[in-house]
Each structure stands twice: as C-alpha cells, then as structure tokens.
Write a protein that holds these residues in place. Sequence first.
Motif, PDB file in Angstrom:
ATOM      1  N   CYS A  16     -14.027  93.945 -11.691  1.00 16.62           N
ATOM      2  CA  CYS A  16     -12.523  93.458 -11.731  1.00 16.62           C
ATOM      3  C   CYS A  16     -12.230  93.091 -13.182  1.00 16.62           C
ATOM      4  O   CYS A  16     -11.230  93.244 -13.524  1.00 16.62           O
ATOM      5  CB  CYS A  16     -12.333  92.411 -10.800  1.00 16.62           C
ATOM      6  SG  CYS A  16     -12.738  92.680  -9.026  1.00 16.62           S
ATOM      7  N   LEU A  96     -11.108  85.767  -3.604  1.00 12.78           N
ATOM      8  CA  LEU A  96     -10.209  86.830  -3.498  1.00 12.78           C
ATOM      9  C   LEU A  96      -9.670  86.944  -2.052  1.00 12.78           C
ATOM     10  O   LEU A  96      -8.750  87.279  -1.819  1.00 12.78           O
ATOM     11  CB  LEU A  96     -11.071  87.948  -3.784  1.00 12.78           C
ATOM     12  CG  LEU A  96     -10.178  89.469  -3.762  1.00 12.78           C
ATOM     13  CD1 LEU A  96      -8.886  89.588  -4.787  1.00 12.78           C
ATOM     14  CD2 LEU A  96     -11.094  90.564  -4.032  1.00 12.78           C
ATOM     15  N   GLY A  97     -10.562  86.491  -0.962  1.00 19.00           N
ATOM     16  CA  GLY A  97     -10.056  86.612   0.214  1.00 19.00           C
ATOM     17  C   GLY A  97     -10.747  85.586   0.962  1.00 19.00           C
ATOM     18  O   GLY A  97     -11.775  84.729   0.514  1.00 19.00           O
ATOM     19  N   LEU A 101     -15.492  86.338   0.069  1.00 13.08           N
ATOM     20  CA  LEU A 101     -14.964  86.904  -0.944  1.00 13.08           C
ATOM     21  C   LEU A 101     -14.653  86.109  -2.220  1.00 13.08           C
ATOM     22  O   LEU A 101     -13.688  86.059  -2.619  1.00 13.08           O
ATOM     23  CB  LEU A 101     -13.685  87.683  -0.448  1.00 13.08           C
ATOM     24  CG  LEU A 101     -13.976  88.905   0.453  1.00 13.08           C
ATOM     25  CD1 LEU A 101     -12.728  89.128   0.965  1.00 13.08           C
ATOM     26  CD2 LEU A 101     -14.600  90.110  -0.041  1.00 13.08           C
ATOM     27  N   TRP A 253      -4.894  84.558  -0.231  1.00 10.81           N
ATOM     28  CA  TRP A 253      -4.966  85.392   0.697  1.00 10.81           C
ATOM     29  C   TRP A 253      -4.184  85.139   2.140  1.00 10.81           C
ATOM     30  O   TRP A 253      -4.130  85.996   2.990  1.00 10.81           O
ATOM     31  CB  TRP A 253      -6.445  85.469   0.957  1.00 10.81           C
ATOM     32  CG  TRP A 253      -7.239  84.310   1.184  1.00 10.81           C
ATOM     33  CD1 TRP A 253      -8.222  83.859   0.445  1.00 10.81           C
ATOM     34  CD2 TRP A 253      -7.303  83.624   2.571  1.00 10.81           C
ATOM     35  NE1 TRP A 253      -8.725  82.738   1.151  1.00 10.81           N
ATOM     36  CE2 TRP A 253      -8.070  82.432   2.265  1.00 10.81           C
ATOM     37  CE3 TRP A 253      -6.745  83.751   3.843  1.00 10.81           C
ATOM     38  CZ2 TRP A 253      -8.365  81.423   3.339  1.00 10.81           C
ATOM     39  CZ3 TRP A 253      -7.139  82.766   4.836  1.00 10.81           C
ATOM     40  CH2 TRP A 253      -7.996  81.693   4.542  1.00 10.81           C
ATOM     41  N   SER A 258      -4.196  88.154   7.638  1.00  9.33           N
ATOM     42  CA  SER A 258      -5.022  88.075   6.352  1.00  9.33           C
ATOM     43  C   SER A 258      -6.322  88.153   6.639  1.00  9.33           C
ATOM     44  O   SER A 258      -7.405  88.196   5.619  1.00  9.33           O
ATOM     45  CB  SER A 258      -4.609  86.376   5.841  1.00  9.33           C
ATOM     46  OG  SER A 258      -4.847  85.514   7.147  1.00  9.33           O
ATOM     47  N   TRP A 263      -7.621  89.867   0.830  1.00 14.84           N
ATOM     48  CA  TRP A 263      -7.729  90.419  -0.489  1.00 14.84           C
ATOM     49  C   TRP A 263      -6.664  90.994  -1.006  1.00 14.84           C
ATOM     50  O   TRP A 263      -6.289  90.828  -2.321  1.00 14.84           O
ATOM     51  CB  TRP A 263      -9.275  90.952  -0.634  1.00 14.84           C
ATOM     52  CG  TRP A 263      -9.136  92.433   0.166  1.00 14.84           C
ATOM     53  CD1 TRP A 263      -9.251  92.724   1.436  1.00 14.84           C
ATOM     54  CD2 TRP A 263      -8.489  93.717  -0.184  1.00 14.84           C
ATOM     55  NE1 TRP A 263      -9.110  93.903   1.927  1.00 14.84           N
ATOM     56  CE2 TRP A 263      -8.578  94.639   0.761  1.00 14.84           C
ATOM     57  CE3 TRP A 263      -8.087  94.050  -1.532  1.00 14.84           C
ATOM     58  CZ2 TRP A 263      -8.059  95.961   0.806  1.00 14.84           C
ATOM     59  CZ3 TRP A 263      -7.688  95.491  -1.547  1.00 14.84           C
ATOM     60  CH2 TRP A 263      -7.730  96.240  -0.435  1.00 14.84           C
ATOM     61  N   THR A 266      -3.842  88.760  -2.171  1.00 10.32           N
ATOM     62  CA  THR A 266      -4.200  87.833  -3.205  1.00 10.32           C
ATOM     63  C   THR A 266      -3.857  88.824  -4.459  1.00 10.32           C
ATOM     64  O   THR A 266      -3.240  88.629  -5.457  1.00 10.32           O
ATOM     65  CB  THR A 266      -5.556  87.583  -3.401  1.00 10.32           C
ATOM     66  OG1 THR A 266      -5.935  86.815  -2.289  1.00 10.32           O
ATOM     67  CG2 THR A 266      -6.042  86.807  -4.776  1.00 10.32           C
TER      68      THR A 266
END
Length: 319
Positions: A16, A96-97, A101, A253, A258, A263, A266
């Motif tokens: 990422c 991220l989630g 995550l 998120w 969701s 993710w 986000t």
Amino acid sequence: MTLFEVVIRLLLVLLCFLLLPLLIGQTEHKVMGHMQARVGPIYAGAFHGWAQLVADGVKFAQKEDVVPAGADRRVFRLAPAIALVPYLVVLIAIPLGPGDLVGRSIDAGVFFVLAVMGVGVLGALMGGWASANKFSLLGSLRTAAQLMAYELPMLLAAASVAMAAGTLSLTGILGEWEWWWLPWQAVGAVVFFTAGLAELQRPPFDMPVADSEIIFGAYTEYTGLRFALFLLAEYAGILVLCALTTVLFLGGWHGPWSGDVGWLWTLLKTGLLAFVVIWLRVSYPRLREDQLQKLAWTVLIPLALAQLVLTGVVRVATA
C-alpha cells in the motif's frame, strides 16, 4: 499472531505504501492538468496522460546524483529516507477495515501516529543543514517553525476524538464511533485537516518550499532519485493525513455493508480527501509567513480548545 501473519501484514502495508502515494501523485497530475489546462499531464501517453508519471520517474532516474562539495555527505544522503520512512511506520497502525484489517493495533495509537509523523521534519532539517547552502538552511528552519506551530492544534483536535471515544486506540475509536459525531466533531476535523496540510507544507502553506520564496527550501541542492524521495514523502504524507482524518472524524470503515466492504469505505473517504488536498493546491494562493503563524496561534488553537471543551461537556452530560 504467528510470524507468518506478521510478515504478510507488513508486506501488505509495504505494498500500500508503494502504490497508493504514486496513485495520489498520478491523480494530482490529472486533476491539476484538467483544472489548469496543462497539455502534458492530460495527453502524454493518451487516455488522460497515463504516461506522465512514468516519464517523471524516468526523468528523475536519469538525472545525476549531485552532492555539494561542502555538504556533510552522510547526513545529506540519509535525509530523504528519514523524511519518508515515518509515514510507512504510521500506516502500520491505521485500520483499513473491521476486524483484523490493520497492521498492528496499538493502545496509544493516536499519540503514536502523531509522534511518528513529527519525526519526518528531521529529514528536512538534516537536508537543509547538510547542504552547505544558507537558503536550504533557512527553508529547513521555516519547516521546523511551521511544524511547531501546527502540531499543537492537530494534537488537540485528535485528543477531542479520543476523549469522545474514551480510548487512544484507533481501532477503539472506530468501535465507539457514531454517525452523529460528524457534526459534533466537525470543527475538530477542519482544524486537524488544516494543520495536517501545514505540516506537509502543502499549498496554501508551502512557503518553506516555494520557489518564489527561497527556491525550494531544504531540498534546493537535491537532484535525481533523492529529490524524488522527498516528493514521494509528500504524497505518502497526503495518504497518511487523509487516512487519519477518515479514521478519526469520518468513521473510517463505517458505512452501508461495512462488514463486507468496510475497507472500500475507508479507501473511498481517503481518496475523496486526497482530491480536496489537490483541489486546494490549485485554488488558493499561499499565505505569507506571518499569516501562517497567525492562523495557527489565533484561529486553529482556540478552535481546537473550544472543540475539546465541547467534547468534555457532551461526555459529562451523556455519561
């Protein structure tokens, strides 16, 4: 968590870190190209100029790596890495989630990410001091002064959200987040985002690196890939700032479905804020140095304190 899981998480965070800042840079080329009718960024390679970023990368790779004769060579060469690496470390702590995550959930996540982000200014200070150039040194000192001014309102705004959630953990904040926090923490969100732009030296707060002020500040003597690393650090900083604003103030998120596509929410919110960063660069002229300091100490800090007081009142009233 096994060693294999740790390695996989770190590799995903690194992926990422390598891809998303480049995507933000490419988007900046396209958005500014269309807003300002620039020929190159729109048409290079056809289809909205997809090859412009590739061309820029090749250009930087071809340039000679020049080190000034009077420079402290070791510090000069190390500075770009010092400016870039803190943003990689910060990404590890940003969820991220829902669920697992996140690279690593840290109990004091808010203070951790803000403290590590502040380390990035050392790269500018090292580069300016080691360049044996008085303009570079002045630019690095301006960068440090700007960080000192805007670190306080940024921290106060983040503390307001932490107080509302009753935790310093970023995942914990998202666990407590409610939709009505959007208007409740709106002032803090504006303060946090504005202070973050100033810390990244993004327009209209780019005086330390403005060519009309002192050439390119702490980075004046840098060429080639080392200069490109400083630019990459800027785009990585945009990614981190937008992701943190999303997590702290926009619910991260949280959104429809969701549990399955958190993710994606986000990433969408982060991308929208990144567009705002680019749009502000195109739309607003830069401030003067005195205007920059005045905005921090007479506007943003009082607003952040007011938000903190409001959060305390609401917390006591709803306890």
